[in-house]
Design a protein around this motif. Structure first.
Motif, mmCIF file in Angstrom:
data_model
loop_
_atom_site.group_PDB
_atom_site.id
_atom_site.type_symbol
_atom_site.label_atom_id
_atom_site.label_comp_id
_atom_site.label_asym_id
_atom_site.label_seq_id
_atom_site.Cartn_x
_atom_site.Cartn_y
_atom_site.Cartn_z
ATOM 1 N N MET A 1 0.846 -1.096 -0.174
ATOM 2 C CA MET A 1 0.086 0.075 0.123
ATOM 3 C C MET A 1 0.884 1.239 0.024
ATOM 4 O O MET A 1 2.005 1.106 0.785
ATOM 5 C CB MET A 1 -0.933 -0.269 1.352
ATOM 6 C CG MET A 1 -1.750 -1.219 1.239
ATOM 7 S SD MET A 1 -3.184 -0.920 0.085
ATOM 8 C CE MET A 1 -4.063 -2.272 0.231
ATOM 9 N N HIS A 2 0.382 2.093 -0.679
ATOM 10 C CA HIS A 2 0.882 3.518 -0.833
ATOM 11 C C HIS A 2 0.145 4.673 0.063
ATOM 12 O O HIS A 2 -1.035 4.459 -0.144
ATOM 13 C CB HIS A 2 1.203 3.875 -2.106
ATOM 14 C CG HIS A 2 2.147 3.241 -2.952
ATOM 15 N ND1 HIS A 2 3.495 3.521 -3.367
ATOM 16 C CD2 HIS A 2 2.065 1.926 -3.416
ATOM 17 C CE1 HIS A 2 3.989 2.645 -4.182
ATOM 18 N NE2 HIS A 2 3.113 1.692 -3.887
ATOM 19 N N VAL A 3 0.566 5.323 0.799
ATOM 20 C CA VAL A 3 0.163 6.344 1.685
ATOM 21 C C VAL A 3 0.528 7.618 1.732
ATOM 22 O O VAL A 3 1.801 7.785 1.426
ATOM 23 C CB VAL A 3 -0.253 5.843 3.135
ATOM 24 C CG1 VAL A 3 1.274 5.854 3.979
ATOM 25 C CG2 VAL A 3 -1.391 6.545 3.971
ATOM 26 N N ASP A 4 -0.498 8.695 1.563
ATOM 27 C CA ASP A 4 0.191 10.103 1.573
ATOM 28 C C ASP A 4 -1.074 11.059 1.901
ATOM 29 O O ASP A 4 -2.206 10.620 1.930
ATOM 30 C CB ASP A 4 0.531 10.459 0.130
ATOM 31 C CG ASP A 4 1.435 11.706 -0.025
ATOM 32 O OD1 ASP A 4 1.904 12.099 1.329
ATOM 33 O OD2 ASP A 4 1.814 12.169 -1.086
ATOM 34 N N VAL A 5 -0.976 12.313 1.886
ATOM 35 C CA VAL A 5 -1.803 13.350 2.198
ATOM 36 C C VAL A 5 -1.818 14.340 1.050
ATOM 37 O O VAL A 5 -0.607 14.701 0.806
ATOM 38 C CB VAL A 5 -1.580 13.861 3.649
ATOM 39 C CG1 VAL A 5 -2.541 14.980 4.126
ATOM 40 C CG2 VAL A 5 -1.656 13.069 4.695
ATOM 41 N N ARG A 94 2.308 -4.311 4.071
ATOM 42 C CA ARG A 94 3.230 -3.192 4.123
ATOM 43 C C ARG A 94 2.584 -1.877 3.552
ATOM 44 O O ARG A 94 1.748 -1.824 2.657
ATOM 45 C CB ARG A 94 4.443 -3.509 2.979
ATOM 46 C CG ARG A 94 5.351 -4.545 3.266
ATOM 47 C CD ARG A 94 6.202 -4.955 2.367
ATOM 48 N NE ARG A 94 5.771 -5.287 1.016
ATOM 49 C CZ ARG A 94 5.464 -6.452 0.758
ATOM 50 N NH1 ARG A 94 5.358 -7.216 1.646
ATOM 51 N NH2 ARG A 94 5.050 -6.682 -0.508
ATOM 52 N N VAL A 95 3.154 -0.663 4.108
ATOM 53 C CA VAL A 95 2.598 0.467 3.863
ATOM 54 C C VAL A 95 4.091 1.365 3.358
ATOM 55 O O VAL A 95 4.762 1.346 4.334
ATOM 56 C CB VAL A 95 1.958 1.211 4.963
ATOM 57 C CG1 VAL A 95 1.764 2.837 4.611
ATOM 58 C CG2 VAL A 95 0.725 0.509 5.395
ATOM 59 N N LEU A 96 3.885 1.723 2.269
ATOM 60 C CA LEU A 96 5.072 2.890 1.965
ATOM 61 C C LEU A 96 4.590 4.198 2.059
ATOM 62 O O LEU A 96 3.596 4.590 1.721
ATOM 63 C CB LEU A 96 5.274 2.699 0.528
ATOM 64 C CG LEU A 96 6.707 3.436 0.053
ATOM 65 C CD1 LEU A 96 7.659 3.086 0.529
ATOM 66 C CD2 LEU A 96 6.616 3.249 -1.632
ATOM 67 N N SER A 97 5.479 5.261 2.703
ATOM 68 C CA SER A 97 4.770 6.488 3.034
ATOM 69 C C SER A 97 5.938 7.276 2.684
ATOM 70 O O SER A 97 7.230 6.877 2.655
ATOM 71 C CB SER A 97 4.324 6.850 4.385
ATOM 72 O OG SER A 97 5.360 6.626 5.315
#
Length: 193
Positions: A1-5, A94-97
């Protein structure tokens, strides 16, 4: 997963300058600021922070709009995203930030460990590494945030759910062989009844 704001300017009551022009937009902003106050008594128009998680394989996205980008908000969003994806048969491993303060916090780290998620970070000043969510934010800005004239911030926020459904279930995606992202999820509960 990719996470961002993604940080967006709130729309003042009556509409923003992109659609009503600079002069009228400034009048709407001033009128909205005089009506609403923040926690410190100052004028409030401010920003909306769109928190997004996007699946690396399917490109299915989950997003929420909040008034800040603090670690507490990011962790609450992560828990809701984990539940939302679990309901669709996806387990987040997994989370990529990026290296934002919310993602570098002890609170984020501890909650990722509690959820059995490995937290990974991009190299500093390399947004290309998190390109899937960055591209989604560009598509979201064009298709939802600035797609039409909204007369208030609440109207824009209300339109997000419909746009996100269109994106996930109906909009062709080139990375998915011109199929919608949801077509790549093959183990959704109730899909094969």
């Amino acid at each position: 997963m990719h996470v961002d704001v993604k940080k967006l300017g709130n729309i003042p009551d009556g509409g923003g300058w992109r659609y009503v022009g600079r002069h009228q937009g400034e009048k709407h902003r001033a009128a909205t600021q005089s009506k609403s106050r923040n926690a410190y008594g100052g004028p409030k128009v401010g920003y909306a922070f769109v928190h997004t998680v996007i699946d690396d394989h399917s490109r299915v996205a989950y997003t929420e709009v909040h008034d800040d980008e603090t670690a507490v908000t990011a962790v609450g969003f992560l828990h809701r995203a984990v539940d939302w994806f679990a309901d669709r048969g996806v387990t987040i491993e997994r989370v990529l930030s990026d290296n934002g303060g919310a993602y570098r916090s002890y609170l984020w780290r501890d909650n990722c460990e509690a959820l059995s998620i490995t937290s990974k970070f991009t190299r500093p000043y390399r947004p290309q590494t998190n390109g899937k969510v960055e591209r989604f934010h560009r598509t979201m800005a064009d298709g939802w945030a600035y797609a039409r004239c909204y007369t208030s911030e609440q109207e824009r926020r209300d339109a997000l759910a419909g746009w996100l459904h269109q994106y996930n279930h109906h909009r062709p995606h080139t990375a998915c062989d011109n199929q919608p992202p949801f077509s790549r999820l093959i183990n959704v509960p109730g899909q094969y009844t």
